[in-house]
Design a protein around this motif. Structure first.
Motif, PDB file in Angstrom:
ATOM      1  N   ASP A  54       7.070   0.085   0.070  1.00 41.42           N
ATOM      2  CA  ASP A  54       5.987  -0.710   0.639  1.00 41.42           C
ATOM      3  C   ASP A  54       6.472  -2.067   1.138  1.00 41.42           C
ATOM      4  O   ASP A  54       5.936  -2.608   2.112  1.00 41.42           O
ATOM      5  N   GLY A 371      -1.578   1.120   2.835  1.00 42.12           N
ATOM      6  CA  GLY A 371      -0.540   0.120   2.622  1.00 42.12           C
ATOM      7  C   GLY A 371       0.107   0.203   1.255  1.00 42.12           C
ATOM      8  O   GLY A 371       1.062  -0.515   0.976  1.00 42.12           O
ATOM      9  N   HIS A 372      -0.411   1.096   0.380  1.00 40.09           N
ATOM     10  CA  HIS A 372       0.138   1.250  -0.968  1.00 40.09           C
ATOM     11  C   HIS A 372       0.472   2.708  -1.251  1.00 40.09           C
ATOM     12  O   HIS A 372       0.355   3.173  -2.387  1.00 40.09           O
TER      13      HIS A 372
END
Length: 454
Positions: A54, A371-372
């Motif tokens: 990430d 995003g994770h």
């Protein structure tokens, strides 16, 4: 696919030759650590790389993962004693856990939810060729040349895999949202390292639990582990709350049962039934083949019912595993039973885990926040590594305890298999609390693809 094929070959091969390695190095009491060292460091690798994907991107993370895996392979191949081998396995585990986390992150980034079961089923095909030739080939090499060559032959394969994927992962990183600024060691990474240390202390203590040093090590390990598990596992895991916690607990328990059973059935076949390593490896490898077949079946069923039957498929898979483990116990310990019953039991267990495993992965990935994706991928690999490490570690401690108490190797293996039966029964109970999201809210986040690339 080649990355996973190489990893699958290594796993199946080491399972086949572990008993011979322990015998040659006079370390049967450390048999479980051949697997536990790999799995505990895999736990650290998954959490470290879950954050790095990430923050630094999938390409940079993949390069680091390849490097560590190769370093561990070299150390294991050149090991002079059991402790050096275990150290090499620790490096291998870190690299393997990091590699698989990168792969899962790529699936989450690139594929919409509707295609994830299909790509994960495609990944399961990476086990077919290693299952067909890996155990037998590794057994022959160990018997007629040296078990060290089983490690050496992995290096050129992993190098080819890097060359083939280099450009693809570089291009994927360019399109990935990377936050940057990752510290070398953050709190979650440090916690993972401490958890691995605490688990190692517990497993070491259990192996010598008949004296006060073993009791002290076990208690110290538990005191380190319990608070860290609360922090590293998703909230509600200890209570097996409905949703993601129940999904991860279910997955961890049946995966732990599968790999511990596979590892110690090899030991049972060589020690109790007198089979050669290559023959024993072939019998256990049948489970990997049926795993692949079941994974393809669940992908087709998932496409047909659009994910509505995922919970039922998980429960059916675990129920199938329960029957397979019971059959293994009967086949190993009843007199006048042939190897055919062992073969059938492995096919049954493999089919059950193949039905459940891609399905629980897809259910868990639905909970990944945009995003994770790397964090959720790391959660999946974390429960796989931790539960399997604990199961195999405790199993190894039971074998060591049986040796110390002079109960005999057969008693140790029997206790191990009864433990695995308990784990898969608990997994079935936990699966009752799995819940399916109606439709993943980020299913459109990945690139839209009309057909699955093969």
């Amino acid at each position: 696919m080649l990355v996973l094929t190489t990893s699958a070959f290594e796993g199946l091969a080491i399972t086949t030759i572990a008993a011979k390695i322990a015998q040659d190095m006079q370390g049967l009491h450390l048999y479980g650590w051949i697997f536990s060292a790999f799995l505990l460091s895999q736990l650290v690798g998954t959490l470290v790389m879950g954050q790095q994907v990430d923050k630094q991107g999938v390409f940079n993370s993949m390069l680091v993962s390849f490097t560590v895996f190769v370093l561990g392979t070299i150390i294991a191949a050149a090991s002079l004693n059991m402790y050096m081998l275990i150290g090499g396995r620790a490096f291998q585990g870190f690299g393997a856990g990091a590699l698989i986390t990168c792969v899962y992150a790529c699936v989450t980034l690139y594929y919409p939810d509707s295609l994830r079961t299909q790509i994960l089923a495609a990944f399961s095909m990476a086990f077919v060729l290693p299952s067909l030739i890996g155990p037998y080939f590794a057994g022959l090499i160990a018997s007629y040349i040296s078990w060290r060559f089983v490690f050496w032959i992995v290096i050129p394969l992993i190098a080819i895999a890097l060359l083939l994927t280099y450009r693809s992962f570089r291009d994927l990183q360019r399109s990935q949202q990377v936050t940057g600024g990752a510290r070398a060691i953050d709190s979650r990474t440090g916690q993972a390292i401490l958890l691995a240390i605490g688990t190692g202390l517990l497993l070491t203590g259990l192996g010598m639990i008949t004296n006060w040093q073993g009791i002290a090590l076990s208690m110290g390990g538990l005191m380190i582990m319990i608070p860290l598990m609360h922090k590293l596992l998703p909230q509600g895991t200890f209570l097996v709350q409905a949703g993601l916690p129940a999904t991860l607990v279910t997955r961890g328990l049946y995966v732990a049962c599968y790999f511990a059973t596979e590892s110690f059935v090899i030991l049972g076949l060589t020690e109790l039934k007198g089979l050669s390593a290559d023959t024993a490896g072939l019998l256990v490898a049948a489970g990997s083949l049926s795993w692949s077949g079941a994974a393809w079946l669940q992908a087709r069923l998932d496409a047909k019912d659009r994910g509505e039957g995922r919970k039922r498929r998980v429960m059916l898979g675990i129920g199938t595993m329960i029957g397979g483990v019971m059959l293994v116990i009967l086949a190993l310990f009843l007199q006048d039973t042939g190897i055919m019953l062992i073969l059938i039991s492995q096919i049954i267990i493999g089919f059950g885990v193949g039905l459940a495993n891609p399905t629980t992965a897809v259910i868990a990935l639905q909970y990944a926040e945009l995003g994770h994706e790397g964090k959720m991928s790391a959660n999946l690999q974390f429960v796989d590594s931790f539960y399997v490490a604990m199961s195999i570690g405790v199993s190894g401690a039971l074998v060591a305890l049986a040796e110390t108490m002079r109960w005999g190797i057969s008693t140790g293996i029997f206790m191990v298999l009864m433990l695995q039966l308990l784990l898969v029964l608990l997994s079935f109970l936990s699966s009752l609390r799995i819940s399916i999201l109606a439709r993943h809210k980020h299913s459109s986040a990945g690139q839209k693809i009309d057909t699955l690339p093969m």
